[in-house]
Every structure is written in structure tokens, then in C-alpha cells.
Design an enzyme around this catalytic site. Sequence first.
Site, PDB file in Angstrom:
ATOM      1  N   GLU A   1      32.601  41.249  36.235  1.00 19.62           N
ATOM      2  CA  GLU A   1      33.197  40.505  37.347  1.00 19.62           C
ATOM      3  C   GLU A   1      32.838  41.254  38.623  1.00 19.62           C
ATOM      4  O   GLU A   1      32.896  42.489  38.663  1.00 19.62           O
ATOM      5  CB  GLU A   1      34.715  40.421  37.189  1.00 19.62           C
ATOM      6  CG  GLU A   1      35.438  39.788  38.378  1.00 19.62           C
ATOM      7  CD  GLU A   1      36.956  39.770  38.201  1.00 19.62           C
ATOM      8  OE1 GLU A   1      37.418  39.623  37.054  1.00 19.62           O
ATOM      9  OE2 GLU A   1      37.674  39.918  39.214  1.00 19.62           O
TER      10      GLU A   1
ATOM     11  N   GLU B   1      38.726  40.939  48.236  1.00 20.70           N
ATOM     12  CA  GLU B   1      40.094  40.517  47.922  1.00 20.70           C
ATOM     13  C   GLU B   1      41.023  41.099  48.990  1.00 20.70           C
ATOM     14  O   GLU B   1      40.684  42.058  49.682  1.00 20.70           O
ATOM     15  CB  GLU B   1      40.513  40.999  46.540  1.00 20.70           C
ATOM     16  CG  GLU B   1      39.741  40.370  45.407  1.00 20.70           C
ATOM     17  CD  GLU B   1      40.283  40.820  44.057  1.00 20.70           C
ATOM     18  OE1 GLU B   1      40.992  40.036  43.410  1.00 20.70           O
ATOM     19  OE2 GLU B   1      39.993  41.974  43.668  1.00 20.70           O
TER      20      GLU B   1
END
Length: 270
Positions: free
Chosen positions: A137, A142
Site C-alpha cells: 500500500e 493522509e
Amino acid sequence: MNAFTFPLLLAFCAFAHGAWVLDWEDEFNGGNLADRWNFELGCNGWGNNELQCYTDNRGANARQEDGKLVISAVREWWGDGVNPDKEFTSARMTTKANWLHGKFEMRARLPKGKHLWPAFWMMPQNSEYGGWPRSGEIDITEYRGQRPQQILGTLHFGAAPDNKGDVGTGERDFPIDFSADFHTFGLDWSPDSMQWLLDDQVYHTESLQRNFWDGVYNQNGSPFDKNFFIILNLAVGGNFFGGEPFDPSESDGWAKNTFEVEYVKKWTWN
């Protein structure tokens, strides 16, 4: 700004003797979002105990407006007929295209408010090394809505729980309120490294010239040697907030419940 000079030289050297060629973009100037994006749906918590349901190309949650994509987290009850109903709705979109290596960039203004979790990230097109996180991933950006000056980017790999690995930028603070104006968030992904960028300045580099999981991945850089697609989403709550309590009524205090994206672009080095 001078602190970024040396990383910028590294970025140049990593892709020497060529030029970036734009080969995919969405500037959100109209047309059907579903022509370029898939909408992932459901109320299953998404492996993180998230508090929202993701809906299907619904204007209340994802729309094009004034040359921007606007993803909105809305307090309303919603269900998918399978999982328990949730008290929030939002959107999670994935590109129909996928890539191995390149420069990936989003220009966006982030939300502001407790337990709002926007993300610009990538997942493998085919899980050739197995289920998450074995096939990797890539988190480009974020952000926690109650910390409007902090972003982070991460690579996930290995096998949960015992061999799960995470490397990346860590939680990085900047003298910027990311909800106040638009900024560019990027990743330069070469066969040798990943470099995270903010407003065209490299702020972190991870080498891919290593075996991330000895004895399982068959070469340096695995699992980041396969094609990945882009994800844009805005979650509410979940494990990302470390058990910090959140009552749905606290959403009344959100200063900004929207994740606004001016564009997403991808370049290849030729």
C-alpha cells in the site's frame, strides 16, 4: 526553503537524462466522474472501524463544482443492507487506470474537523503477493482533520500482524493550515526510490533498493514492483485516530467537511 535543496537534487538525479511526460490527468472540469473513476461502496468499516458509508456517485458526497472535485462527509443515516447502518456518508473513488512508477500529484484543500480523514493513496491492481498488506500500500498523503498542519505518507508491506512493516515520512508538521488553501501533494516513484513532495519540494525519501520481507519478496523493491491505482477518499473516524473518543454530534463543530481537489495528474519519465 533551503532545507529542501539537497532532496531536490536527489530527485533530479533519480530521474536523470529525460523529461516528465504527462500521460493521465483529471482536472474535474465536467463530464461523468464514472468515466475515469470507480466508486467503492459500503458500510463495512473498511478494515479501520470507520464510521461512514461510501455511496455511489452521489452529488451530496462527490461532485464537480467550479473546476474542482468536492468530496463531502455528511452526517446522515445510511445503510448497505449488509452491515450495520452508519451515521455518516462520504465517497471513495479509485482510478480505472493503473501504473508502475511515475510522478503522481494532487492539488487539494483538505477538510478541518475532529475525526475527518482524507487520503490520497494507492493500492495494487492485482494482489500478486497476497492479501493486504503483502501486496503493498502506498499512502501519498493522509491527514487528521483536528491537526490541520500535519500530514504523513507511508508504505505498508509484509504480513499482518507479525511481519507487517511500515516506513515513510512519519507525522510531519508544517507551518501551513492545509484546510485554508490549496497545496500540491506528490510522489515520485522510480525503480530505486519513493520521494514524497509538498508544493514541489521533496520532504522525504525511501530507498526501494532493499528486500522489504526477506525470504518472501523475490527481489529488492517488492511489493512495489507492480501496478497500483490511485484512491481518493474522505473517511470519518476509525483506528487512524488511536482510540480517541468521538461522538457523532461533534461533527456539528467541523469547520470544513469537504476534501476539495483541483486536479490529479500522473507523469512518466522519458
